[in-house]
Motif scaffolding. Structure first.
Motif, PDB file in Angstrom:
ATOM      1  N   ASN A  52      28.175  34.838  41.447  1.00 31.89           N
ATOM      2  CA  ASN A  52      28.375  33.395  41.322  1.00 31.89           C
ATOM      3  C   ASN A  52      27.557  32.872  40.168  1.00 31.89           C
ATOM      4  O   ASN A  52      26.361  33.152  40.076  1.00 31.89           O
ATOM      5  CB  ASN A  52      27.964  32.701  42.626  1.00 31.89           C
ATOM      6  CG  ASN A  52      28.149  31.194  42.551  1.00 31.89           C
ATOM      7  OD1 ASN A  52      27.366  30.506  41.905  1.00 31.89           O
ATOM      8  ND2 ASN A  52      29.181  30.695  43.191  1.00 31.89           N
ATOM      9  N   SER A  62      27.841  29.290  38.948  1.00 29.26           N
ATOM     10  CA  SER A  62      28.479  27.965  39.010  1.00 29.26           C
ATOM     11  C   SER A  62      27.998  27.005  37.921  1.00 29.26           C
ATOM     12  O   SER A  62      28.662  26.013  37.634  1.00 29.26           O
ATOM     13  CB  SER A  62      28.258  27.340  40.388  1.00 29.26           C
ATOM     14  OG  SER A  62      26.881  27.243  40.661  1.00 29.26           O
ATOM     15  N   ASN A 118      40.136  38.111  31.641  1.00 26.87           N
ATOM     16  CA  ASN A 118      39.756  39.346  32.317  1.00 26.87           C
ATOM     17  C   ASN A 118      39.620  40.454  31.277  1.00 26.87           C
ATOM     18  O   ASN A 118      40.330  40.478  30.270  1.00 26.87           O
ATOM     19  CB  ASN A 118      40.798  39.708  33.363  1.00 26.87           C
ATOM     20  CG  ASN A 118      40.905  38.637  34.439  1.00 26.87           C
ATOM     21  OD1 ASN A 118      39.978  37.860  34.666  1.00 26.87           O
ATOM     22  ND2 ASN A 118      42.052  38.587  35.086  1.00 26.87           N
ATOM     23  N   THR A 136      37.017  33.974  37.237  1.00 32.77           N
ATOM     24  CA  THR A 136      37.873  32.920  37.776  1.00 32.77           C
ATOM     25  C   THR A 136      38.203  31.892  36.697  1.00 32.77           C
ATOM     26  O   THR A 136      37.489  31.768  35.687  1.00 32.77           O
ATOM     27  CB  THR A 136      37.200  32.218  38.959  1.00 32.77           C
ATOM     28  OG1 THR A 136      35.940  31.671  38.526  1.00 32.77           O
ATOM     29  CG2 THR A 136      36.963  33.182  40.110  1.00 32.77           C
ATOM     30  N   GLU A 137      39.263  31.155  36.934  1.00 34.41           N
ATOM     31  CA  GLU A 137      39.734  30.213  35.924  1.00 34.41           C
ATOM     32  C   GLU A 137      38.690  29.146  35.604  1.00 34.41           C
ATOM     33  O   GLU A 137      38.549  28.720  34.455  1.00 34.41           O
ATOM     34  CB  GLU A 137      41.026  29.542  36.400  1.00 34.41           C
ATOM     35  CG  GLU A 137      41.742  28.750  35.324  1.00 34.41           C
ATOM     36  CD  GLU A 137      43.131  28.320  35.746  1.00 34.41           C
ATOM     37  OE1 GLU A 137      43.647  28.873  36.740  1.00 34.41           O
ATOM     38  OE2 GLU A 137      43.690  27.429  35.094  1.00 34.41           O
ATOM     39  N   ASP A 138      37.937  28.716  36.617  1.00 38.65           N
ATOM     40  CA  ASP A 138      36.903  27.708  36.378  1.00 38.65           C
ATOM     41  C   ASP A 138      35.598  28.329  35.868  1.00 38.65           C
ATOM     42  O   ASP A 138      34.627  27.621  35.586  1.00 38.65           O
ATOM     43  CB  ASP A 138      36.621  26.885  37.642  1.00 38.65           C
ATOM     44  CG  ASP A 138      36.087  27.719  38.792  1.00 38.65           C
ATOM     45  OD1 ASP A 138      35.964  27.183  39.899  1.00 38.65           O
ATOM     46  OD2 ASP A 138      35.779  28.919  38.582  1.00 38.65           O
ATOM     47  N   ARG A 139      35.587  29.647  35.753  1.00 38.32           N
ATOM     48  CA  ARG A 139      34.447  30.431  35.218  1.00 38.32           C
ATOM     49  C   ARG A 139      33.193  30.333  36.072  1.00 38.32           C
ATOM     50  O   ARG A 139      32.122  30.727  35.649  1.00 38.32           O
ATOM     51  CB  ARG A 139      34.117  30.023  33.781  1.00 38.32           C
ATOM     52  CG  ARG A 139      35.263  30.238  32.841  1.00 38.32           C
ATOM     53  CD  ARG A 139      34.938  30.462  31.384  1.00 38.32           C
ATOM     54  NE  ARG A 139      33.709  29.876  30.926  1.00 38.32           N
ATOM     55  CZ  ARG A 139      32.690  30.585  30.451  1.00 38.32           C
ATOM     56  NH1 ARG A 139      32.742  31.908  30.422  1.00 38.32           N
ATOM     57  NH2 ARG A 139      31.612  29.980  30.020  1.00 38.32           N
ATOM     58  N   LYS A 140      33.302  29.872  37.286  1.00 40.73           N
ATOM     59  CA  LYS A 140      32.117  29.727  38.125  1.00 40.73           C
ATOM     60  C   LYS A 140      31.773  30.995  38.882  1.00 40.73           C
ATOM     61  O   LYS A 140      30.725  31.085  39.526  1.00 40.73           O
ATOM     62  CB  LYS A 140      32.293  28.548  39.088  1.00 40.73           C
ATOM     63  CG  LYS A 140      32.344  27.202  38.374  1.00 40.73           C
ATOM     64  CD  LYS A 140      32.413  26.054  39.345  1.00 40.73           C
ATOM     65  CE  LYS A 140      32.378  24.719  38.608  1.00 40.73           C
ATOM     66  NZ  LYS A 140      32.408  23.562  39.527  1.00 40.73           N
ATOM     67  N   SER A 141      32.637  31.973  38.853  1.00 36.73           N
ATOM     68  CA  SER A 141      32.325  33.245  39.492  1.00 36.73           C
ATOM     69  C   SER A 141      33.094  34.364  38.818  1.00 36.73           C
ATOM     70  O   SER A 141      34.062  34.117  38.075  1.00 36.73           O
ATOM     71  CB  SER A 141      32.650  33.210  40.990  1.00 36.73           C
ATOM     72  OG  SER A 141      34.037  33.080  41.190  1.00 36.73           O
ATOM     73  N   SER A 142      32.646  35.583  39.072  1.00 37.32           N
ATOM     74  CA  SER A 142      33.322  36.749  38.510  1.00 37.32           C
ATOM     75  C   SER A 142      33.156  37.927  39.462  1.00 37.32           C
ATOM     76  O   SER A 142      32.316  37.898  40.375  1.00 37.32           O
ATOM     77  CB  SER A 142      32.770  37.101  37.129  1.00 37.32           C
ATOM     78  OG  SER A 142      31.391  37.423  37.185  1.00 37.32           O
ATOM     79  N   THR A 143      33.970  38.954  39.252  1.00 36.50           N
ATOM     80  CA  THR A 143      33.914  40.169  40.056  1.00 36.50           C
ATOM     81  C   THR A 143      33.985  41.369  39.132  1.00 36.50           C
ATOM     82  O   THR A 143      34.866  41.445  38.265  1.00 36.50           O
ATOM     83  CB  THR A 143      35.079  40.234  41.056  1.00 36.50           C
ATOM     84  OG1 THR A 143      35.017  39.096  41.918  1.00 36.50           O
ATOM     85  CG2 THR A 143      35.006  41.505  41.895  1.00 36.50           C
TER      86      THR A 143
END
Lengths: 113, 107
Positions: B23, B25, B54, B65-72
């Motif tokens: 996360n 955020s 990606n 994620t599209e809002d760039r607040k998290s990644s995997t």
């Protein structure tokens, strides 16, 4: 071979005895930094340098000094080491500060008695 | 500079995909997301990085994620040698590492 070289790799010293940990990179990188790693605390940045003669404090700069007189070298100086500076130290470099991968040295394990 | 939040540890079965969340955020528009791993007390090793899209390389895939607040970070077929501490960091002026996620790959 592209690398970041730290010396010494291992050192046991006594409180108050000045020491320097050297760091040298052969990749012409602008950005260099020092980290310390302690159990349960992850990697914490001590100092960083975005170019020659430009240095700035990281998160835990107390008790340390650095200099960046040449692009390739970024020594870490402990003027008067104390036991709470016993740690594993890493030097790292990258081409520029806001992009590119960090290249790490092999680490220097310092014990202050 | 933005900081990150990662779970302290995760388990994964050998041969299965390992999905490590992060996360971030408070990330700014010009900050990249980087992933590194550290095996034992060796120097951390770069894995992958991305800004918005990606990314995939020979080691892993990065999903942002599209809002760039998290990644995997995805290791598609984890092996025992992937057991390590994985760090997610965001960067502008400083590379802030935090404590990372200890991934245990089990036989």
């Amino acid at each position: 071979e592209a690398q970041v070289t730290q010396n010494p790799r291992y050192l046991i010293t006594v409180t108050g005895k000045k020491l320097t940990v050297t760091c040298s990179q052969n990749m012409n990188h602008e950005y260099m930094s020092w980290y310390r790693q302690d159990p349960g605390l992850g990697l914490r940045q001590i100092y960083y340098s975005m170019n020659v003669e430009v240095t700035d404090k990281g998160d835990v700069p107390e008790g340390y000094k650095v200099s960046r007189k040449e692009k390739r070298n970024f020594p870490l100086i402990l003027e008067s080491p104390s036991p709470n500076q016993t740690s594993l130290y890493f030097c790292a470099s990258t081409p520029r500060h806001n992009t590119g991968e960090l290249f790490f040295g092999e680490g220097s394990r310092l014990t202050v008695l | 500079d933005a900081k990150t939040t990662q779970p302290p540890s995760m388990d994964c079965a050998e041969g299965r995909a390992a999905n490590l969340p992060c996360n971030h955020s408070t990330i700014s528009g010009n900050e990249y997301v980087y992933w590194y791993r550290q095996i034992h007390s060796q120097g951390p090793q770069y894995i992958i990085h991305g800004l918005k899209n990606n990314e995939t390389n020979e080691m892993a895939s990065l999903i942002i994620t599209e809002d760039r607040k998290s990644s995997t970070l995805i290791l598609p077929h984890a092996t025992l040698r992937d057991t390590a501490v994985y760090y997610c960091i965001v960067n502008f002026n400083k590379f802030y590492f935090g404590s990372g996620t200890k991934l245990n790959v089990k036989p």
